[in-house]
Design a protein around this motif. Sequence first.
Motif, short mmCIF file in Angstrom:
data_model
loop_
_atom_site.label_atom_id
_atom_site.label_comp_id
_atom_site.label_asym_id
_atom_site.label_seq_id
_atom_site.Cartn_x
_atom_site.Cartn_y
_atom_site.Cartn_z
N THR A 77 -8.14 66.22 -6.00
CA THR A 77 -8.28 65.52 -7.02
C THR A 77 -9.61 65.52 -7.71
O THR A 77 -9.92 65.29 -8.84
N SER A 107 -9.12 68.14 -10.34
CA SER A 107 -8.33 67.33 -11.42
C SER A 107 -9.28 66.62 -12.29
O SER A 107 -9.23 66.59 -13.43
N SER A 108 -10.26 65.84 -11.70
CA SER A 108 -11.27 65.12 -12.58
C SER A 108 -12.05 65.91 -13.28
O SER A 108 -12.32 65.57 -14.42
N GLU A 164 -1.21 69.86 -6.02
CA GLU A 164 -1.68 68.71 -6.95
C GLU A 164 -0.92 68.97 -8.41
O GLU A 164 -0.71 69.98 -8.75
N THR A 170 -6.75 55.12 -8.21
CA THR A 170 -5.47 54.68 -8.90
C THR A 170 -5.02 53.67 -8.72
O THR A 170 -5.30 52.99 -7.38
N PHE A 228 -3.96 56.86 -12.42
CA PHE A 228 -5.69 57.12 -12.59
C PHE A 228 -5.96 55.76 -13.40
O PHE A 228 -5.62 55.24 -14.35
N ALA A 242 -0.49 61.11 -11.42
CA ALA A 242 -0.96 62.13 -10.62
C ALA A 242 -0.40 62.08 -9.34
O ALA A 242 0.06 60.93 -8.92
N GLY A 284 -0.30 64.10 -5.16
CA GLY A 284 -0.97 65.04 -4.15
C GLY A 284 -0.08 65.28 -2.84
O GLY A 284 -0.02 64.21 -2.27
#
Length: 235
Positions: free
Chosen positions: A62, A65-66, A108, A147, A172, A190, A192
């Motif tokens: 993550t 992803s951020s 992810e 989240t 999120f 999202a 994972g």
Amino acid sequence: PPARDAHDPFFIKNPAETVSVPEEYYERVKSMHEVGGSGSIGYRYDFKREEAFKNLLRTHTTAVSSQMLYKLANQEGGFKPARYFSIDRVFRNETMDATHLCEFHQVEGLVADYNLNLGDLIGTIETFFKKIGITQLRFKPAFNPYTEPSMEIFGYHPDLKKWTEIGNSGMFRPEMLTPMGLPENVRVIAWGLSLERPTMIKYRINNIRDLFGHKVEMARTRTAPICRFDDATTA
């Protein structure tokens, strides 16, 4: 990453701190933690720069992803709906057993678009696992600091005769998205997913250490068939 306290991470001695971050973004994140925003009152604690700058081996992807969402929000021309996917390695200071490793892979995925909801997330995950032959799934409400709502995903292992956690997911929180600069009505779903545990279920493997790590037989690795999934239009 957001799960700094949710998992026991491996901290890096050298270099112990990151070099730089986008300062305006840092200040917005700091403000969100300390006083809140987007309907939140914040965590109401002192957001310390020396803590935020510590380097550690990521406990989940993550963190990457951020970075991608921040770039998406600030790209030339502004936000456009997007999907991102990755398979990469993560590290957790775990006690190793038949279903736990301290170094493993995470699958992810995220979708950023206008007005997405929890049904979109559940449907995406169910479709993904159905495609690889895993249909016995359960979703359990969970807590993630980044989240809301959040769900743990469990798959049934027929040989171990138990439900095994195979992933985590959620939407999120606006407190995470707003400092990035994303439009107010953009939602991000999202997930994972473990790579090893679903593989254990699909191929009826009882011990994760037979699949990945220093105990894996090299002969088995060399002779393992390539995994192939037919296109949805021909399945």
